[in-house]
Write an enzyme that holds these catalytic residues in place. Structure first.
Site, PDB file in Angstrom:
ATOM      1  N   ASP A   1       0.861  -1.170   0.000  1.00 24.40           N
ATOM      2  CA  ASP A   1       0.000   0.000   0.000  1.00 24.40           C
ATOM      3  C   ASP A   1       0.902   1.226   0.000  1.00 24.40           C
ATOM      4  OD1 ASP A   1       1.052  -0.037   2.525  1.00 24.40           O
ATOM      5  OD2 ASP A   1      -0.849  -0.312   3.574  1.00 24.40           O
TER       6      ASP A   1
ATOM      7  N   SER B   1      -0.199 -10.068  -1.874  1.00 23.70           N
ATOM      8  CA  SER B   1      -1.335  -9.740  -1.020  1.00 23.70           C
ATOM      9  C   SER B   1      -1.522 -10.737   0.113  1.00 23.70           C
ATOM     10  CB  SER B   1      -2.620  -9.678  -1.852  1.00 23.70           C
ATOM     11  OG  SER B   1      -2.874 -10.934  -2.439  1.00 23.70           O
TER      12      SER B   1
ATOM     13  N   SER C   1      -5.288 -12.817   3.972  1.00 18.98           N
ATOM     14  CA  SER C   1      -4.574 -11.945   3.044  1.00 18.98           C
ATOM     15  C   SER C   1      -4.431 -10.555   3.648  1.00 18.98           C
ATOM     16  CB  SER C   1      -5.316 -11.872   1.707  1.00 18.98           C
ATOM     17  OG  SER C   1      -6.615 -11.342   1.898  1.00 18.98           O
ATOM     18  N   TYR C   2      -3.801  -9.656   2.923  1.00 20.51           N
ATOM     19  CA  TYR C   2      -3.505  -8.314   3.442  1.00 20.51           C
ATOM     20  C   TYR C   2      -4.796  -7.623   3.894  1.00 20.51           C
ATOM     21  CZ  TYR C   2      -1.225  -3.787   3.805  1.00 20.51           C
ATOM     22  OH  TYR C   2      -0.716  -2.610   4.270  1.00 20.51           O
ATOM     23  N   PRO C   3      -4.861  -7.151   5.150  1.00 14.34           N
ATOM     24  CA  PRO C   3      -6.133  -6.660   5.689  1.00 14.34           C
ATOM     25  C   PRO C   3      -6.449  -5.194   5.419  1.00 14.34           C
ATOM     26  CG  PRO C   3      -4.494  -6.724   7.429  1.00 14.34           C
ATOM     27  CD  PRO C   3      -3.812  -7.227   6.182  1.00 14.34           C
TER      28      PRO C   3
END
Length: 818
Positions: free
Chosen positions: A75, A109, A291-293
């Site tokens: 991100d 991810s 996975s990526y939160p």
């Protein structure tokens, strides 16, 4: 041979090197006009926790490497950390030749074998624009927040004594968040309930269940009119079925899960606050369970292997039957959601049990997994039946639902169709017996206070914060005592929160409305997309808020008028405690945060240590300024020390800083100072000195003046004093201990003994160390010599001449904790 340096992120890495702080004098609230923070104050990036030595660690690992692969979170904040890492390690990397590409960025991810391998096969470059957008946001929030916070904190805490807030903070996102809560509060307060009347009818057919009918007119606001309709209905004895409408409907399966929806559900259904939810989600992610939160996307990519993720759950006893049925029958294509272009939706990556994850971890993981299975399940189908009745000349309706196919509600049973919602079978023209009809008086109700889930929705709608920062802003307004979390996780504004928001509206509504922050976020997104210049956006926004700040300062009387109504002047607050050294009148102790002392005659306020109890210290005075000393204590099991209120805010010696008590004062002769009560270097931290607590008897103790180490010794001793002599082995001050004859643990008939707490074998069983944070034995060090008792850093206890036997308590503790 070429070497590759892989950099992966843990929360500690992000928290360690991604902070911006003002430099030098600009950190002093008293020396700098807050307006200077908008332009004159330089900024620098520093480690938030220098003890981690993250920069040195990265440099040591990267030294001599040829290539760098950055595995940071995918991100904007992750991109920002990429460049912070590169700034730290570039000087120690091997130089590339012929413009060879040596820096790579991995995009992933989730932490699974497949995702990691795919990311390694498709390495890219870090995104400078996204990193700059984060830098811009950090600097804007820092400068704007610090300027407003410093001004209003100093202004109001100097005037009012019962604000009960240690920091009256302002934030470009935090304040609009509070504004939403106060706006709902204002609607509740201004709401005027209005009575209305409805006609309720109950009918039945034979022995079948009675039906409660809804009046087609819904309600009337005149009792006489309602009574008129009731009289009309009462003339009938039966209800006739006028029409039956049956329609097959579907309850849609949910969209794929993103961060905001996860936070909403966790708050409303699981009772978990947003900040705590994100902490739990990050832990599940780093352990490879989800996975990526942090994602805004609700649409699975075309290449996302849904079946592989589903197979991971085939043997979990809680939903294995539903998963196996889907795998055998074929999964349903997920609904098309929004592709924000950041990360895939939040998805379970492997099966887990409650014993693996713990209570909160399991509850969040269970919801994420059930939600994922529901997205590839079929819609819930039901038959909706509406029966229209006529009673005399009035029309009534009854609606019910009959389940046809459970679909996704098998794994999300809380959304299923209840059996009691079904209606009995009937045909047009049938007659039901009218069992009861009555006129009910009701009242319009105000809206309730915002729930966290509703607040999250409002923040998302108006662009306040990001999916990662929304929990932080909500947590901040709770910690600042602007709102309290009530039952049902509803946010009720405090008096302070309400007054602040009303004051902002009075002076400059844009300070609290979401519009200006939403516009700033759009500009930051343009930086991330490479469509706007970092410096121009930063300067333009700072200029706007600088003008607003000056207008706010000039108009502060408007906010102060509201404060006067709600809070007491500082001179009228608190209870008399200790005497002022200037006028010798009693100063008042103000317990509300931040606790402090105020002299109404001199109109001076003096800071105190927080989070503890304050009381007068034997009516003794400071030899430097004649202020009466007070005693701060963290409790019977903690530590305590005296302090001079004036010296605490105005350090008398160069080697002292603000916020130091007598246990750190270097006065050469004062009986309360470190020079007379310091015993030896702390057994746990590097810079602390163990200082004797003269008020602790008969359960005597000494405590570190820097960290939380407490050493209990000589329980039931009649008297304990610190000698002017030092131990020959470790240079700690000797201690003189007097015992009563009946309770003396000393050999023979002795009642007094002088020795070193750390080295004397007579004292070995009379010393106990508590409240120490453990350190690994390999971290031992600190061999400098002391320069006078209680000053500087001395030799570690248990050194040359110390106790050697394993049973010796202090030596064993020194080896364990140091």
């Amino acid at each position: 041979m070429k070497t590759v340096f892989m950099v992966a992120e843990k929360p500690s890495l992000a928290q360690s090197i991604s902070k911006i702080l003002s430099r030098g004098k600009y950190n002093n609230w008293d020396k700098v006009d807050p307006a200077e923070l908008f332009s004159k104050a330089p900024t620098e990036k520093k480690e938030a926790n220098p003890k981690l030595n993250m920069v040195k660690f990265l440099q040591a690992e990267a030294r001599g490497c040829d290539y760098v692969v950055l595995w940071l979170d995918c991100d904007k904040e992750g991109e920002n950390i990429c460049f912070e890492v590169l700034e730290a390690i570039m000087p120690v990397l091997n130089k590339s030749y012929a413009n060879e590409k040596t820096i790579f960025r991995a995009k992933f991810s989730s932490i699974t074998d497949t995702d990691i391998c795919n990311a390694m096969n498709r390495l890219g470059e870090p995104n400078r624009n996204e990193a700059l957008s984060v830098d811009a946001r950090q600097e804007l929030d820092l400068r704007i927040g610090c300027a407003f916070t410093r001004f209003q904190t100093k202004y109001f805490q100097g005037k009012y004594g019962n604000l009960d807030s240690s920091l009256i903070s302002f934030g470009p996102c935090q304040t609009p968040t509070l504004g939403f809560c106060v706006e709902r509060h204002d609607k509740i307060q201004s709401f005027k309930p209005e009575p209305y009347w409805i006609i309720q009818a109950k009918v039945s057919k034979g022995k079948e269940l009675a039906l409660t009918l809804d009046w087609d007119r819904v309600r009337v606001f005149d009792r006489e009119v309602g009574q008129m309709f009731l009289n009309i209905v009462k003339t009938a004895r039966e209800a006739k079925v006028e029409s039956i409408i049956k329609k097959e409907k579907a309850k849609q399966r949910p969209l794929a899960l993103n961060t905001v929806e996860m936070l909403r559900v966790a708050s409303s259904a699981l009772g978990m606050g947003p900040q705590h939810t994100m902490q739990v989600a990050e832990r599940l992610y780093t352990q490879g369970y989800i996975s990526y939160p942090r994602t805004e996307t609700t649409h699975y990519p075309e290449n996302f292997d849904l079946k592989a993720a589903l197979r991971q759950q085939a043997n979990n006893p809680f939903w294995s039957e539903s998963v196996k049925a889907l795998l055998s029958e074929g999964i349903n294509r997920p609904r098309k959601g929004n592709d924000a272009g950041d990360h895939p939706p939040i998805t379970p990556m492997r099966s887990a049990t409650e014993s693996e994850l713990g209570s909160d971890g399991w509850r969040l993981y269970e919801y994420i997994t059930r939600h994922f299975i529901a997205t590839v399940s079929y819609d819930c189908k039901y038959l909706q039946t509406s029966i229209a009745f006529s009673i005399s000349s009035e029309n009534f309706t009854c609606t019910g639902k009959t389940l046809l196919s459970a679909g996704f509600t098998e794994v999300m049973p809380w959304q299923s169709i209840a059996k009691e919602e079904s209606l009995p079978s009937c045909e047009r023209g049938e007659v039901f017996v009218l069992d009861e009809v009555k006129l009910l008086e009701k009242q319009t109700n105000p809206p309730d206070y915002l729930t966290e889930a509703e607040l999250i929705s409002l923040m998302e709608k108006h662009g306040i914060g990001t999916d990662a920062s929304i929990p932080v802003h909500i947590n901040n307004i709770c910690q600042r005592n602007y709102v309290t979390v009530e039952s049902g996780r509803r946010l009720k504004p405090t008096n302070l929160g309400i007054v602040l928001v009303h004051g902002y509206y009075k002076i400059d509504a844009e300070l609290v409305l979401p519009t200006i922050r939403s516009a700033v976020e759009k500009q930051l997104n343009l930086i991330a997309q490479g469509k706007a210049n970092f410096k121009q956006v930063l300067q333009f926004t700072l200029d706007i808020f600088k003008r607003k700040f000056h207008y706010f300062v000039d108009s502060i009387a408007g906010l102060d008028e509201l404060m006067e109504v709600s809070f007491s002047p500082i001179a009228a607050t608190g209870k008399p405690l200790s005497r002022c050294g200037k006028c010798h009148r009693f100063m008042k102790y103000i317990q509300a945060k931040p606790s402090r002392l105020h002299c109404s005659h001199c109109d001076e306020t003096y800071s105190l240590p927080q989070n503890g109890a304050i009381k007068l210290y034997k009516e003794l005075r400071c030899p430097l300024d004649e202020f009466e000393l007070v005693l701060w204590s963290s409790g019977s099991r903690g530590k305590s020390y005296p302090l001079c209120p004036y010296c605490y805010s105005n350090p008398p010696f160069r080697d002292m800083k603000k916020g130091m008590g007598c246990n750190e004062c270097t006065h050469p002769t004062c009986q309360h100072s470190l020079n007379n009560l310091g015993i030896g270097q702390c057994v746990e931290c590097e810079h602390g000195v163990m200082t004797f607590d003269t008020t602790s008897g008969p359960k005597w103790k000494m405590a570190c003046n820097k960290c939380n180490v407490v050493v209990h010794f000589f329980e039931n001793a009649h008297k304990v004093r610190v000698s002017s002599d030092c131990c020959e082995s470790c240079e700690a001050s000797l201690v003189i201990v007097d015992f009563n004859k009946a309770k003396s643990p000393l050999p023979g008939d002795e009642t007094q003994h002088t020795g070193c707490v750390f080295c004397d074998p007579v004292f070995q069983d009379l010393v106990e160390l508590k409240h120490a944070a453990m350190k690994h034995p390999m971290h031992r060090g600190g061999q400098g010599r002391r320069q006078g008792r209680g000053r500087g850093r001395g030799r570690r206890p248990g050194g040359r001449g110390g106790l050697k036997k394993p049973k010796d308590k202090m030596a064993a503790l020194a080896a364990y904790f140091v």
